[in-house]
Design an enzyme around this catalytic site. Structure first.
Site, PDB file in Angstrom:
ATOM      1  N   SER A 126       1.842  10.928  12.319  1.00  0.00           N
ATOM      2  CA  SER A 126       0.494  10.602  11.849  1.00  0.00           C
ATOM      3  C   SER A 126      -0.568  10.683  12.939  1.00  0.00           C
ATOM      4  CB  SER A 126       0.517   9.171  11.293  1.00  0.00           C
ATOM      5  OG  SER A 126      -0.784   8.678  11.143  1.00  0.00           O
ATOM      6  N   GLU A 128      -2.758   8.630  13.252  1.00  0.00           N
ATOM      7  CA  GLU A 128      -2.960   7.253  13.720  1.00  0.00           C
ATOM      8  C   GLU A 128      -2.371   7.056  15.122  1.00  0.00           C
ATOM      9  OE1 GLU A 128      -5.457   5.461  11.458  1.00  0.00           O
ATOM     10  OE2 GLU A 128      -4.238   4.017  12.550  1.00  0.00           O
ATOM     11  N   TYR A 150       1.918  -0.187  12.732  1.00  0.00           N
ATOM     12  CA  TYR A 150       2.290   1.048  12.027  1.00  0.00           C
ATOM     13  C   TYR A 150       2.321   2.239  12.996  1.00  0.00           C
ATOM     14  CZ  TYR A 150       1.388   5.256   9.198  1.00  0.00           C
ATOM     15  OH  TYR A 150       1.420   6.524   8.654  1.00  0.00           O
ATOM     16  N   GLY A 186      -2.731   6.108  -3.062  1.00  0.00           N
ATOM     17  CA  GLY A 186      -2.604   4.684  -3.327  1.00  0.00           C
ATOM     18  C   GLY A 186      -3.984   4.031  -3.432  1.00  0.00           C
ATOM     19  N   GLU A 187      -4.128   3.076  -4.340  1.00  0.00           N
ATOM     20  CA  GLU A 187      -5.464   2.545  -4.643  1.00  0.00           C
ATOM     21  C   GLU A 187      -6.006   1.596  -3.586  1.00  0.00           C
ATOM     22  OE1 GLU A 187      -5.974   1.263  -8.686  1.00  0.00           O
ATOM     23  OE2 GLU A 187      -4.822   2.968  -9.455  1.00  0.00           O
ATOM     24  N   PHE A 189      -6.040   2.482  -0.265  1.00  0.00           N
ATOM     25  CA  PHE A 189      -6.583   3.288   0.837  1.00  0.00           C
ATOM     26  C   PHE A 189      -8.052   3.552   0.518  1.00  0.00           C
ATOM     27  CE2 PHE A 189      -2.042   4.038   0.785  1.00  0.00           C
ATOM     28  CZ  PHE A 189      -1.715   3.788   2.106  1.00  0.00           C
TER      29      PHE A 189
HETATM   30  P1  NAP Z   1       2.685   6.353   0.251  1.00  0.00           P
HETATM   31  O1  NAP Z   1       1.942   6.896  -0.928  1.00  0.00           O
HETATM   32  O2  NAP Z   1       2.418   4.976   0.723  1.00  0.00           O
HETATM   33  O3  NAP Z   1       4.256   6.500  -0.082  1.00  0.00           O
HETATM   34  C1  NAP Z   1       5.219   5.888   0.711  1.00  0.00           C
HETATM   35  C2  NAP Z   1       6.581   6.158   0.109  1.00  0.00           C
HETATM   36  O4  NAP Z   1       7.576   5.501   0.926  1.00  0.00           O
HETATM   37  C3  NAP Z   1       6.770   5.595  -1.316  1.00  0.00           C
HETATM   38  O5  NAP Z   1       7.591   6.480  -2.038  1.00  0.00           O
HETATM   39  C4  NAP Z   1       7.508   4.277  -1.060  1.00  0.00           C
HETATM   40  O6  NAP Z   1       8.288   3.853  -2.147  1.00  0.00           O
HETATM   41  C5  NAP Z   1       8.428   4.726   0.089  1.00  0.00           C
HETATM   42  N1  NAP Z   1       8.976   3.615   0.857  1.00  0.00           N
HETATM   43  C6  NAP Z   1       8.332   2.549   1.374  1.00  0.00           C
HETATM   44  N2  NAP Z   1       9.192   1.745   2.014  1.00  0.00           N
HETATM   45  C7  NAP Z   1      10.421   2.320   1.890  1.00  0.00           C
HETATM   46  C8  NAP Z   1      11.720   1.955   2.304  1.00  0.00           C
HETATM   47  N3  NAP Z   1      11.941   0.845   2.998  1.00  0.00           N
HETATM   48  N4  NAP Z   1      12.755   2.776   1.990  1.00  0.00           N
HETATM   49  C9  NAP Z   1      12.548   3.908   1.276  1.00  0.00           C
HETATM   50  N5  NAP Z   1      11.338   4.308   0.847  1.00  0.00           N
HETATM   51  C10 NAP Z   1      10.292   3.514   1.150  1.00  0.00           C
HETATM   52  O7  NAP Z   1       2.471   7.309   1.518  1.00  0.00           O
HETATM   53  P2  NAP Z   1       1.945   8.820   1.585  1.00  0.00           P
HETATM   54  O8  NAP Z   1       0.471   8.811   1.705  1.00  0.00           O
HETATM   55  O9  NAP Z   1       2.599   9.624   0.539  1.00  0.00           O
HETATM   56  O10 NAP Z   1       2.503   9.261   3.021  1.00  0.00           O
HETATM   57  C11 NAP Z   1       3.778   9.853   3.155  1.00  0.00           C
HETATM   58  C12 NAP Z   1       4.223   9.751   4.623  1.00  0.00           C
HETATM   59  O11 NAP Z   1       3.303  10.432   5.461  1.00  0.00           O
HETATM   60  C13 NAP Z   1       4.301   8.324   5.163  1.00  0.00           C
HETATM   61  O12 NAP Z   1       5.361   8.273   6.085  1.00  0.00           O
HETATM   62  C14 NAP Z   1       2.979   8.147   5.878  1.00  0.00           C
HETATM   63  O13 NAP Z   1       3.120   7.173   6.880  1.00  0.00           O
HETATM   64  C15 NAP Z   1       2.782   9.538   6.439  1.00  0.00           C
HETATM   65  N6  NAP Z   1       1.407   9.950   6.650  1.00  0.00           N
HETATM   66  C16 NAP Z   1       0.496   9.862   5.633  1.00  0.00           C
HETATM   67  C17 NAP Z   1      -0.791  10.300   5.829  1.00  0.00           C
HETATM   68  C18 NAP Z   1      -1.816  10.229   4.731  1.00  0.00           C
HETATM   69  O14 NAP Z   1      -3.008  10.361   5.046  1.00  0.00           O
HETATM   70  N7  NAP Z   1      -1.413  10.094   3.473  1.00  0.00           N
HETATM   71  C19 NAP Z   1      -1.163  10.857   7.083  1.00  0.00           C
HETATM   72  C20 NAP Z   1      -0.202  10.947   8.081  1.00  0.00           C
HETATM   73  C21 NAP Z   1       1.091  10.505   7.857  1.00  0.00           C
HETATM   74  P3  NAP Z   1       7.646   2.964  -3.353  1.00  0.00           P
HETATM   75  O15 NAP Z   1       6.937   3.948  -4.248  1.00  0.00           O
HETATM   76  O16 NAP Z   1       8.841   2.347  -3.979  1.00  0.00           O
HETATM   77  O17 NAP Z   1       6.700   1.984  -2.722  1.00  0.00           O
HETATM   78  N1  GDD Z   2      -7.937   0.552   3.317  1.00  0.00           N
HETATM   79  C1  GDD Z   2      -9.225   0.243   3.540  1.00  0.00           C
HETATM   80  N2  GDD Z   2      -9.845  -0.654   2.706  1.00  0.00           N
HETATM   81  N3  GDD Z   2      -9.863   0.820   4.583  1.00  0.00           N
HETATM   82  C2  GDD Z   2     -11.169   0.514   4.764  1.00  0.00           C
HETATM   83  C3  GDD Z   2     -11.855  -0.370   3.929  1.00  0.00           C
HETATM   84  C4  GDD Z   2     -11.160  -0.986   2.854  1.00  0.00           C
HETATM   85  O1  GDD Z   2     -11.686  -1.784   2.090  1.00  0.00           O
HETATM   86  N4  GDD Z   2     -13.145  -0.450   4.359  1.00  0.00           N
HETATM   87  C5  GDD Z   2     -13.252   0.343   5.420  1.00  0.00           C
HETATM   88  N5  GDD Z   2     -12.058   0.934   5.690  1.00  0.00           N
HETATM   89  C6  GDD Z   2     -11.778   1.840   6.822  1.00  0.00           C
HETATM   90  C7  GDD Z   2     -10.567   1.403   7.650  1.00  0.00           C
HETATM   91  O2  GDD Z   2     -10.925   0.347   8.548  1.00  0.00           O
HETATM   92  C8  GDD Z   2     -10.215   2.719   8.341  1.00  0.00           C
HETATM   93  O3  GDD Z   2     -10.978   2.877   9.509  1.00  0.00           O
HETATM   94  C9  GDD Z   2     -10.641   3.782   7.329  1.00  0.00           C
HETATM   95  O4  GDD Z   2     -11.440   3.124   6.331  1.00  0.00           O
HETATM   96  C10 GDD Z   2      -9.478   4.468   6.636  1.00  0.00           C
HETATM   97  O5  GDD Z   2      -8.596   3.477   6.140  1.00  0.00           O
HETATM   98  P1  GDD Z   2      -7.368   3.845   5.170  1.00  0.00           P
HETATM   99  O6  GDD Z   2      -7.859   4.631   4.014  1.00  0.00           O
HETATM  100  O7  GDD Z   2      -6.627   2.571   4.907  1.00  0.00           O
HETATM  101  O8  GDD Z   2      -6.500   4.864   6.034  1.00  0.00           O
HETATM  102  P2  GDD Z   2      -6.006   4.828   7.569  1.00  0.00           P
HETATM  103  O9  GDD Z   2      -6.788   5.864   8.296  1.00  0.00           O
HETATM  104  O10 GDD Z   2      -5.993   3.465   8.122  1.00  0.00           O
HETATM  105  O11 GDD Z   2      -4.485   5.276   7.421  1.00  0.00           O
HETATM  106  C11 GDD Z   2      -4.136   6.378   6.577  1.00  0.00           C
HETATM  107  O12 GDD Z   2      -4.152   7.574   7.301  1.00  0.00           O
HETATM  108  C12 GDD Z   2      -3.200   7.643   8.376  1.00  0.00           C
HETATM  109  C13 GDD Z   2      -3.389   9.008   9.067  1.00  0.00           C
HETATM  110  O13 GDD Z   2      -4.393   8.902  10.047  1.00  0.00           O
HETATM  111  C14 GDD Z   2      -2.729   6.059   6.006  1.00  0.00           C
HETATM  112  O14 GDD Z   2      -2.430   7.006   5.026  1.00  0.00           O
HETATM  113  C15 GDD Z   2      -1.683   6.129   7.096  1.00  0.00           C
HETATM  114  O15 GDD Z   2      -0.383   6.025   6.501  1.00  0.00           O
HETATM  115  C16 GDD Z   2      -1.797   7.494   7.808  1.00  0.00           C
HETATM  116  O16 GDD Z   2      -0.839   7.605   8.840  1.00  0.00           O
END
Ligand code: NAP
Ligand code: GDD
Length: 330
Positions: A126, A128, A150, A186-187, A189
């Site tokens: 990530s 992050e 994380y 996810g709702e 984020f």
């Molecule tokens: P997500 O929507 O939160 O999905 C997470 C998945 O992991 C869900 O299927 C969840 O299952 C499963 N999970 C959670 N805890 C687990 C456990 N203990 N054992 C097995 N499965 C488990 O995340 P996403 O946005 O699709 O992201 C996918 C991956 O990419 C994650 O590793 C995330 O950290 C990484 N990533 C995401 C982003 C982004 O912007 N989306 C960016 C960089 C990296 P349930 O449905 O049962 O909860």
């Molecule tokens: N979630 C959330 N809720 N974030 C908020 C809010 C709020 O009400 N208000 C402001 N933010 C700001 C957070 O402080 C952060 O700086 C930014 O919005 C994005 O937050 P998220 O959407 O929760 O995502 P993230 O950047 O922290 O993490 C996501 O992206 C990563 C990749 O850079 C996740 O998907 C991580 O799993 C992923 O690795």
């Protein structure tokens, strides 16, 4: 011969798009799902009855089960997408987050390393991990400075993947993906929280939206564009690590402008700041340089920031309309 892929996190946003892609390429897809007291397969409902999709119970914290799955299935490719992926929540639940994100990755690597035919391995790394950014834009050589439980866990998983590649001749790749969103996000984020609330406000179902830091900037892409990059990494001659990003950064404020603008609403009238959503340490700015992925994988994002905001807004307006109809009939 039909290729087999094992996917952790298949019920999540990215897992659902990846499963679609792999099925369309003729793979047999084995997804690891967690036992839950309510349905957690909503995002894969549309492919649920595809005979090539097989769901297996398991958990990343259960090393014995992972080993058993890998031995039974003998996958050609393993995609590790499972995680407690919410950064803010990781401050509340650091140990559990590390168990799933860091130890989960290690458990999977251990499960596959002694196999004669080791599957290719993808780790969902990530942006992050760049945290307190050391240079802008961030690329593969930019040093990490993680700012949350994380992202510390993701750094551990990143280096274990590199370590297993170097120590055991494992074809392991890290995709360092910048934020990617979609109507399946996810709702809780921020993007989805905003589009969901905007749709509900438009339909008169909600009148306030509580947010945290509006100045944070992210490199937001479309999740549907990013899955292809993941697959491409495992089809190369050599394993490597790649940044996947759009190369544009926007603030939460700009996202609000786009979304509420699409609905002819002024967000200033509805948004209030709730300190609950601030983080003990914030990542202020992420901006990725994906030159390497563009050159080596021939990958590029197709969806612009505006198009992404519009796609999510329209999808959530439809959800809000359905909700309004249901409410009217209650
Ligand atoms: P997500 O929507 O939160 O999905 C997470 C998945 O992991 C869900 O299927 C969840 O299952 C499963 N999970 C959670 N805890 C687990 C456990 N203990 N054992 C097995 N499965 C488990 O995340 P996403 O946005 O699709 O992201 C996918 C991956 O990419 C994650 O590793 C995330 O950290 C990484 N990533 C995401 C982003 C982004 O912007 N989306 C960016 C960089 C990296 P349930 O449905 O049962 O909860
Ligand atoms: N979630 C959330 N809720 N974030 C908020 C809010 C709020 O009400 N208000 C402001 N933010 C700001 C957070 O402080 C952060 O700086 C930014 O919005 C994005 O937050 P998220 O959407 O929760 O995502 P993230 O950047 O922290 O993490 C996501 O992206 C990563 C990749 O850079 C996740 O998907 C991580 O799993 C992923 O690795």
């Amino acid at each position: 011969m039909t290729k087999k892929a094992l996917v952790s996190g298949i019920t999540g946003q990215d897992g659902s798009y990846l499963a679609e892609l792999l099925l369309s390429k003729g793979y047999e897809v084995y997804g690891i799902i967690r036992r839950s007291s309510s349905f957690n397969t909503k995002r894969i409902e549309h492919i649920y009855h595809d005979p090539k999709l097989k769901l297996e119970y398991g958990d990343l914290t259960d090393a014995t089960r992972l080993r058993e799955l890998v031995l039974d299935i003998k996958p050609d490719e393993v995609y590790n997408l499972g995680a407690q992926s919410h950064v803010r929540v990781s401050f509340d639940e650091p140990v559990y987050t590390v168990d799933t994100v860091a130890m989960g990755c290690l458990n999977l690597l251990e499960a596959i390393r002694r196999l004669d035919n080791k599957p290719r391995f993808y780790q969902a790394s990530s942006s992050e991990m760049y945290g307190l950014v050391q240079e802008t834009p961030q690329k593969e050589t930019t040093p990490f400075h993680p700012r949350s439980p994380y992202s510390c866990a993701k750094v551990f998983a990143f280096w274990q993947t590199v370590n297993y590649r170097e120590s055991y001749d494992l074809f392991g790749c890290n995709g360092i993906l910048f934020n990617h969103e979609s109507p399946r996000r996810g709702e809780t984020f921020v993007t989805r929280k905003i589009t969901r609330a905007a749709g509900r406000i438009k339909m008169g179902l909600q009148d306030k939206l509580y947010l945290g830091n509006l100045d944070a900037k992210r490199d937001w892409g479309f999740a549907g564009d990013y899955v292809e990059a993941r697959w491409l990494m495992l089809q190369q001659d050599k394993p490597d690590d790649y940044v996947v990003a759009t190369g544009e950064t926007h603030s939460v404020r700009e996202f609000l402008d786009e979304v509420f603008g699409c609905l002819d609403l002024d967000w200033h009238k509805y948004v209030e700041i709730d300190p609950r959503y601030f983080r003990p340490a914030e990542v202020d700015l992420l901006l990725g340089d994906s030159t390497k992925a563009r050159k080596v994988l021939n990958w590029e994002p197709k969806t612009t920031f505006k198009a992404l905001a519009k796609m999510m807004t329209e999808a959530d307006l439809e959800l809000a309309k359905d909700e309004a109809v249901l409410k009217a009939h209650r």
